[in-house]
Scaffold this active site. Structure first.
Site, PDB file in Angstrom:
ATOM      1  N   LYS A   1     -18.562  17.117  -2.985  1.00 45.53           N
ATOM      2  CA  LYS A   1     -17.568  16.062  -3.082  1.00 45.53           C
ATOM      3  C   LYS A   1     -19.270  15.371  -3.667  1.00 45.53           C
ATOM      4  CE  LYS A   1     -14.577  12.671  -3.614  1.00 45.53           C
ATOM      5  NZ  LYS A   1     -13.103  12.455  -3.499  1.00 45.53           N
TER       6      LYS A   1
ATOM      7  N   GLU B   1     -18.853  15.400   0.664  1.00 42.65           N
ATOM      8  CA  GLU B   1     -19.464  13.524  -0.074  1.00 42.65           C
ATOM      9  C   GLU B   1     -20.245  13.039   0.213  1.00 42.65           C
ATOM     10  OE1 GLU B   1     -16.185  11.084  -0.542  1.00 42.65           O
ATOM     11  OE2 GLU B   1     -16.425  10.466  -2.736  1.00 42.65           O
TER      12      GLU B   1
ATOM     13  N   ARG C   1       1.204  -1.177  -0.090  1.00 38.00           N
ATOM     14  CA  ARG C   1      -0.003   0.398  -0.093  1.00 38.00           C
ATOM     15  C   ARG C   1       0.940   0.813  -0.341  1.00 38.00           C
ATOM     16  NH1 ARG C   1      -2.783  -3.241   4.162  1.00 38.00           N
ATOM     17  NH2 ARG C   1      -1.882  -1.748   6.082  1.00 38.00           N
TER      18      ARG C   1
ATOM     19  N   LYS D   1     -12.152  15.099   4.312  1.00 35.57           N
ATOM     20  CA  LYS D   1     -13.360  14.712   3.302  1.00 35.57           C
ATOM     21  C   LYS D   1     -14.165  13.295   4.340  1.00 35.57           C
ATOM     22  CE  LYS D   1     -13.562  10.837   0.934  1.00 35.57           C
ATOM     23  NZ  LYS D   1     -13.286   9.577  -0.255  1.00 35.57           N
TER      24      LYS D   1
HETATM   25  P1  13P Z   1     -13.727   6.876  -6.828  1.00 40.53           P
HETATM   26  O1  13P Z   1     -13.414   8.031  -7.892  1.00 40.53           O
HETATM   27  O2  13P Z   1     -13.023   5.878  -7.486  1.00 40.53           O
HETATM   28  O3  13P Z   1     -14.866   7.194  -6.551  1.00 40.53           O
HETATM   29  O4  13P Z   1     -12.866   7.231  -5.714  1.00 40.53           O
HETATM   30  C1  13P Z   1     -13.596   8.899  -5.048  1.00 40.53           C
HETATM   31  C2  13P Z   1     -13.522   8.942  -3.144  1.00 40.53           C
HETATM   32  O5  13P Z   1     -12.852   9.863  -2.971  1.00 40.53           O
HETATM   33  C3  13P Z   1     -14.749   7.724  -3.059  1.00 40.53           C
HETATM   34  O6  13P Z   1     -14.684   7.858  -1.483  1.00 40.53           O
END
Ligand code: 13P
Length: 346
Positions: free
Chosen positions: A218, A176, A42, A133
């Site tokens: 987001k 988000e 990772r 986020k």
């Molecule tokens: P994806 O663009 O792969 O959907 O990921 C964005 C993200 O931050 C998901 O929490």
């Protein structure tokens, strides 16, 4: 200060790199490509992304998982320091993943409000994070009546509560609410749910007096479900549906909208963003915050084998250039194939 962070994150033509996949999610993606799922891998993968030469031309900010804050590059530099040295603002995923909803076991709610203020304070002081986020998840299933109004309400209240704490701590909230693409639903159904979700999120942010000029949404794009029998909608249709739902539900003072890719292919997400940008200028800055659409092909190319390290970084730089072109409304199939063409310069 918060508005200044937002201005830097949205400085054209740049966007935000989401590299905050949790260890469990990242492990699944590594294993699916035959790469051993270990903390060491990772770390290597994240190093590959963040040390890509010239990536700061297209990337203004990077969202980390807390594991990454504790990790260092091979030369011992902490990831957060390495990002900042290249002018990339550091963000942190602060939610702690999903748990079954107490009201409906078929839905999930997000965890992580406990200890949030202390975690934000520490990350800001120690690592200089500028934004944070939180992801709420809404699944569409018409037969099951999902998402339920309770789910929309609970997730939106949590998003607003976390955003309030962020603002109090001088950190930009990146809110988000992801409406998942999984399912058989049509694009019209997706538009209906997005409108309900975005309206409720705005209502709850307003109720908690979170200044909307300090918030980044987001957003998922309004697309048909991945199993919709009619297949994917055209990028023009996605843009019309997405822009009209955003315009109808979001106030003009919102800080900005950054799109996630949500499992769309890289080309589809990029073409959709391009069509959305072409319908601008919008009331808010609009950009990208992709994870998979920016770097799924990068992991594919690397495959855990450092003989492909540079090639994989080139793939990443290419995807970031395409996303940057798309946020300017200048992406084309031609640029996808011949990115060195002068009209594809960003
Ligand atoms: P994806 O663009 O792969 O959907 O990921 C964005 C993200 O931050 C998901 O929490």
């Amino acid at each position: 200060m918060l508005e200044d962070t937002i201005a830097r994150l949205f400085a054209p033509p740049k966007g935000i790199l989401a590299m905050d996949g949790s260890p469990a999610t990242l492990d699944k993606r590594l294993a699916a490509r035959g790469i051993e799922a270990t903390e060491a891998n990772r770390r290597r993968y994240r190093e590959l992304l963040l040390t890509t030469p010239d990536i700061e031309r297209y990337i203004s900010g990077a969202i980390f998982h807390e594991e990454t804050l504790r990790q260092t590059l091979s030369d011992g530099t902490p990831f957060a320091e390495a990002a900042r040295a290249r002018g990339i603002l550091v963000g942190l995923k602060v939610d702690q993943g999903l748990a079954p909803s107490p009201f409906n076991p078929k839905e999930e709610v997000t965890r992580g409000l406990g200890g949030l203020r202390e975690r934000l304070q520490e990350a800001k002081q120690r690592w200089g994070i500028r934004f944070a986020k939180w992801r709420g998840v809404y699944r569409i299933d018409l037969e099951e009546g999902l998402p339920t109004p309770e789910d929309i309400f609970i997730d939106s209240v949590e998003l607003a509560q976390y955003a309030r704490v962020c603002v109090e701590e001088g950190i930009v909230p990146m809110v988000e609410p992801e409406v998942l693409m999984d399912g058989v639903h049509s694009i019209e159904e997706s538009a209906r749910v997005h409108r309900e979700v975005w309206s409720e999120v705005v209502t709850q942010l307003t109720a908690r007096e979170v200044p909307l000029s300090t918030v980044i949404l987001k957003a998922s794009m309004v697309v048909a479900g991945s199993e919709f029998p009619g297949g994917p909608a055209s990028s023009q249709t996605v843009a019309v549906e997405t822009v009209s739902a955003l315009t109808d539900t979001l106030p003009p003072e919102l800080g900005g909208v950054a799109f996630l890719s949500g499992g769309q292919t890289s080309e589809y997400a990029t073409a959709n963003l391009n069509e959305i940008a072409k319908r601008g200028p919008h009331q808010w800055p609009v950009s990208f915050s992709f994870a998979r659409a920016l770097h799924a092909p990068v992991m594919e190319r690397w495959g855990g084998n450092d003989a492909f390290w540079e090639e994989a970084q080139e793939v990443f730089l290419h995807r970031a250039q395409m996303a940057a072109l798309a946020r300017l409304g200048r992406y084309s199939e031609q640029c996808e194939r011949v990115p060195e063409n002068p009209e594809c310069a960003v």
